[in-house]
Motif scaffolding. Structure first.
Motif, mmCIF file in Angstrom:
data_model
loop_
_atom_site.group_PDB
_atom_site.id
_atom_site.type_symbol
_atom_site.label_atom_id
_atom_site.label_comp_id
_atom_site.label_asym_id
_atom_site.label_seq_id
_atom_site.Cartn_x
_atom_site.Cartn_y
_atom_site.Cartn_z
ATOM 1 N N PHE A 180 0.874 -1.175 0.000
ATOM 2 C CA PHE A 180 0.000 0.000 0.000
ATOM 3 C C PHE A 180 0.914 1.229 0.000
ATOM 4 O O PHE A 180 1.602 1.492 0.983
ATOM 5 C CB PHE A 180 -0.900 0.012 1.231
ATOM 6 N N ARG A 181 0.913 1.977 -1.094
ATOM 7 C CA ARG A 181 1.833 3.095 -1.244
ATOM 8 C C ARG A 181 1.392 4.301 -0.407
ATOM 9 O O ARG A 181 0.215 4.613 -0.330
ATOM 10 C CB ARG A 181 1.932 3.494 -2.722
ATOM 11 N N GLN A 182 2.381 4.960 0.200
ATOM 12 C CA GLN A 182 2.136 6.162 0.998
ATOM 13 C C GLN A 182 0.968 5.973 1.960
ATOM 14 O O GLN A 182 0.074 6.810 2.077
ATOM 15 C CB GLN A 182 1.910 7.381 0.099
ATOM 16 N N ALA A 183 1.011 4.862 2.672
ATOM 17 C CA ALA A 183 -0.108 4.509 3.545
ATOM 18 C C ALA A 183 -0.110 5.300 4.840
ATOM 19 O O ALA A 183 -1.167 5.511 5.440
ATOM 20 C CB ALA A 183 -0.068 3.018 3.843
ATOM 21 N N LEU A 184 1.080 5.687 5.322
ATOM 22 C CA LEU A 184 1.181 6.348 6.625
ATOM 23 C C LEU A 184 2.254 7.424 6.592
ATOM 24 O O LEU A 184 3.176 7.388 5.763
ATOM 25 C CB LEU A 184 1.551 5.332 7.714
ATOM 26 N N VAL A 185 2.122 8.354 7.545
ATOM 27 C CA VAL A 185 3.207 9.264 7.882
ATOM 28 C C VAL A 185 3.542 9.014 9.344
ATOM 29 O O VAL A 185 2.665 9.066 10.205
ATOM 30 C CB VAL A 185 2.820 10.732 7.674
ATOM 31 N N TYR A 186 4.794 8.692 9.623
ATOM 32 C CA TYR A 186 5.218 8.507 11.005
ATOM 33 C C TYR A 186 6.665 8.925 11.146
ATOM 34 O O TYR A 186 7.441 8.830 10.207
ATOM 35 C CB TYR A 186 4.983 7.078 11.484
ATOM 36 N N LYS A 187 6.993 9.433 12.333
ATOM 37 C CA LYS A 187 8.344 9.935 12.609
ATOM 38 C C LYS A 187 8.816 10.889 11.508
ATOM 39 O O LYS A 187 9.961 10.855 11.086
ATOM 40 C CB LYS A 187 9.318 8.765 12.811
ATOM 41 N N GLN A 188 7.873 11.704 11.012
ATOM 42 C CA GLN A 188 8.139 12.733 10.005
ATOM 43 C C GLN A 188 8.685 12.161 8.704
ATOM 44 O O GLN A 188 9.495 12.768 8.017
ATOM 45 C CB GLN A 188 9.097 13.809 10.566
ATOM 46 N N ARG A 189 8.210 10.957 8.353
ATOM 47 C CA ARG A 189 8.579 10.374 7.074
ATOM 48 C C ARG A 189 7.412 9.547 6.547
ATOM 49 O O ARG A 189 6.513 9.163 7.292
ATOM 50 C CB ARG A 189 9.838 9.519 7.204
ATOM 51 N N THR A 190 7.433 9.283 5.254
ATOM 52 C CA THR A 190 6.368 8.507 4.635
ATOM 53 C C THR A 190 6.627 7.021 4.790
ATOM 54 O O THR A 190 7.766 6.590 4.962
ATOM 55 C CB THR A 190 6.232 8.861 3.144
ATOM 56 N N ARG A 191 5.556 6.256 4.725
ATOM 57 C CA ARG A 191 5.677 4.801 4.819
ATOM 58 C C ARG A 191 4.798 4.135 3.786
ATOM 59 O O ARG A 191 3.583 4.372 3.724
ATOM 60 C CB ARG A 191 5.267 4.310 6.217
ATOM 61 N N ASP A 192 5.408 3.302 2.963
ATOM 62 C CA ASP A 192 4.670 2.309 2.186
ATOM 63 C C ASP A 192 4.516 1.090 3.091
ATOM 64 O O ASP A 192 5.464 0.694 3.774
ATOM 65 C CB ASP A 192 5.436 1.904 0.934
ATOM 66 N N THR A 193 3.343 0.489 3.098
ATOM 67 C CA THR A 193 3.065 -0.614 4.010
ATOM 68 C C THR A 193 2.964 -1.937 3.261
ATOM 69 O O THR A 193 2.208 -2.055 2.292
ATOM 70 C CB THR A 193 1.763 -0.364 4.791
ATOM 71 N N ALA A 194 3.738 -2.914 3.716
ATOM 72 C CA ALA A 194 3.653 -4.277 3.187
ATOM 73 C C ALA A 194 2.601 -5.048 3.974
ATOM 74 O O ALA A 194 2.609 -5.018 5.206
ATOM 75 C CB ALA A 194 5.009 -4.971 3.285
ATOM 76 N N TRP A 195 1.708 -5.720 3.271
ATOM 77 C CA TRP A 195 0.617 -6.474 3.875
ATOM 78 C C TRP A 195 0.870 -7.974 3.739
ATOM 79 O O TRP A 195 1.266 -8.460 2.673
ATOM 80 C CB TRP A 195 -0.714 -6.154 3.183
ATOM 81 N N PHE A 196 0.604 -8.682 4.838
ATOM 82 C CA PHE A 196 0.702 -10.143 4.877
ATOM 83 C C PHE A 196 -0.529 -10.675 5.616
ATOM 84 O O PHE A 196 -1.136 -9.974 6.422
ATOM 85 C CB PHE A 196 1.955 -10.591 5.639
ATOM 86 N N SER A 197 -0.863 -11.929 5.368
ATOM 87 C CA SER A 197 -1.983 -12.526 6.105
ATOM 88 C C SER A 197 -1.850 -14.032 6.222
ATOM 89 O O SER A 197 -1.167 -14.684 5.433
ATOM 90 C CB SER A 197 -3.324 -12.199 5.431
ATOM 91 N N VAL A 198 -2.526 -14.552 7.238
ATOM 92 C CA VAL A 198 -2.857 -15.973 7.364
ATOM 93 C C VAL A 198 -4.365 -16.038 7.433
ATOM 94 O O VAL A 198 -4.994 -15.242 8.150
ATOM 95 C CB VAL A 198 -2.245 -16.592 8.639
ATOM 96 N N ILE A 199 -4.985 -16.953 6.687
ATOM 97 C CA ILE A 199 -6.431 -17.138 6.794
ATOM 98 C C ILE A 199 -6.725 -18.508 7.398
ATOM 99 O O ILE A 199 -5.831 -19.346 7.527
ATOM 100 C CB ILE A 199 -7.143 -16.946 5.436
ATOM 101 N N ASP A 200 -7.980 -18.697 7.781
ATOM 102 C CA ASP A 200 -8.329 -19.887 8.557
ATOM 103 C C ASP A 200 -8.010 -21.191 7.828
ATOM 104 O O ASP A 200 -7.637 -22.189 8.453
ATOM 105 C CB ASP A 200 -9.793 -19.849 9.001
ATOM 106 N N SER A 201 -8.106 -21.197 6.497
ATOM 107 C CA SER A 201 -7.794 -22.430 5.769
ATOM 108 C C SER A 201 -6.291 -22.725 5.752
ATOM 109 O O SER A 201 -5.880 -23.868 5.545
ATOM 110 C CB SER A 201 -8.323 -22.360 4.331
ATOM 111 N N ASP A 202 -5.455 -21.699 5.979
ATOM 112 C CA ASP A 202 -4.006 -21.907 6.092
ATOM 113 C C ASP A 202 -3.620 -22.506 7.438
ATOM 114 O O ASP A 202 -2.571 -23.151 7.562
ATOM 115 C CB ASP A 202 -3.242 -20.573 5.977
ATOM 116 N N TRP A 203 -4.431 -22.228 8.443
ATOM 117 C CA TRP A 203 -4.016 -22.452 9.817
ATOM 118 C C TRP A 203 -3.718 -23.907 10.184
ATOM 119 O O TRP A 203 -2.727 -24.164 10.893
ATOM 120 C CB TRP A 203 -5.047 -21.859 10.780
ATOM 121 N N PRO A 204 -4.497 -24.907 9.791
ATOM 122 C CA PRO A 204 -4.177 -26.279 10.233
ATOM 123 C C PRO A 204 -2.749 -26.708 9.897
ATOM 124 O O PRO A 204 -2.067 -27.305 10.737
ATOM 125 C CB PRO A 204 -5.225 -27.126 9.507
ATOM 126 N N LEU A 205 -2.280 -26.407 8.698
ATOM 127 C CA LEU A 205 -0.918 -26.772 8.327
ATOM 128 C C LEU A 205 0.099 -25.974 9.137
ATOM 129 O O LEU A 205 1.102 -26.526 9.610
ATOM 130 C CB LEU A 205 -0.702 -26.537 6.830
#
Length: 238
Positions: A180-205
């Motif tokens: 997600f490009r330019q998702a946040l401003v923190y500590k007086q700088r811009t942040r692109d945010t990398a997204w990751f997930s686990v979903i319920d069908s992944d969980w048993p393994l």
């Protein structure tokens, strides 16, 4: 297989029997190597500050919205505010061998209506980083979210430039979803945010892999792993 509504439009899979999930409770989670306790400034501040002070410099705080802290008083003030928050809900990671608090992490951005929650504010001291305790701390929260609360999605987000965090997410079994490009401003700088997930069908393994990796037999007398976490969750590992 695609589903279509009465207008011929593709729609998502039906979710039968779905109901709103409960919010996480402020409770303790006990593992073999560590314990998670709801954050308490009076109980945990001194131990945590001491553990963080063992770092050679402030680089562990670069990608966090707070810190580093100049002294215990400043850190205790921050911790008191964090401990009073419901979302994020912060936990201290306790080393069972010493009884010391050596890191924190939180459940946050809670969406019980859709069954989505995020793990964040992961702040691990040098005593906790790259240890069995660190992996177990994540496992304890993931197990709670999927097995007890029965959420559908567990998220991890970080600054896209934070290579160690991105590597940790992949090691734990999260799938990368994009930037997600330019998702946040923190500590007086811009942040692109990398997204990751686990979903319920992944969980048993993933759950089976965590159990195999955390087993005492997976480690030598010197504490070295015999099998990596990725190898432990391979289908052939069972």
């Amino acid at each position: 297989m695609s589903r279509y509504n009465e207008y011929g439009q593709p729609v998502g899979e039906a979710v039968s029997g779905w109901s709103r999930r409960a919010l996480p409770e402020r409770r303790t989670f006990l593992g073999a190597y560590c314990m998670l306790e709801p954050l308490d400034a009076s109980q945990h501040a001194a131990s945590l500050f001491s553990a963080f002070s063992q770092a050679a410099d402030g680089r562990d705080w670069t990608y966090l919205p707070v810190g580093p802290f100049p002294d215990l008083a400043a850190y205790r003030d921050y911790l008191a505010a964090a401990a009073s928050s419901q979302d994020p809900g912060h936990y201290a990671v306790i080393d069972l061998a010493s009884g010391d608090a050596i890191g924190t992490l939180a459940l946050m951005r809670m969406d019980p209506g859709s069954g989505v929650i995020e793990v964040g504010h992961v702040t691990f001291s040098p005593r906790l980083q790259q240890t069995r305790l660190a992996t177990e701390a994540h496992f304890l929260l993931m197990r709670y979210v999927f097995d007890e609360l029965r959420y559908r999605r567990y998220e991890w987000k970080c600054d896209a430039l934070n290579a160690p965090s991105r590597q940790a997410a992949l090691r734990l079994g999260f799938q990368f979803e994009g930037i997600f490009r330019q998702a946040l401003v923190y500590k007086q700088r811009t942040r692109d945010t990398a997204w990751f997930s686990v979903i319920d069908s992944d969980w048993p393994l993933l759950r089976a892999g965590f159990a195999r990796w955390l087993c005492q037999d997976n480690f030598t007398a010197q504490g070295q792993q015999r099998c990596t976490l990725a190898a432990c969750r391979a289908p052939s590992a069972g």
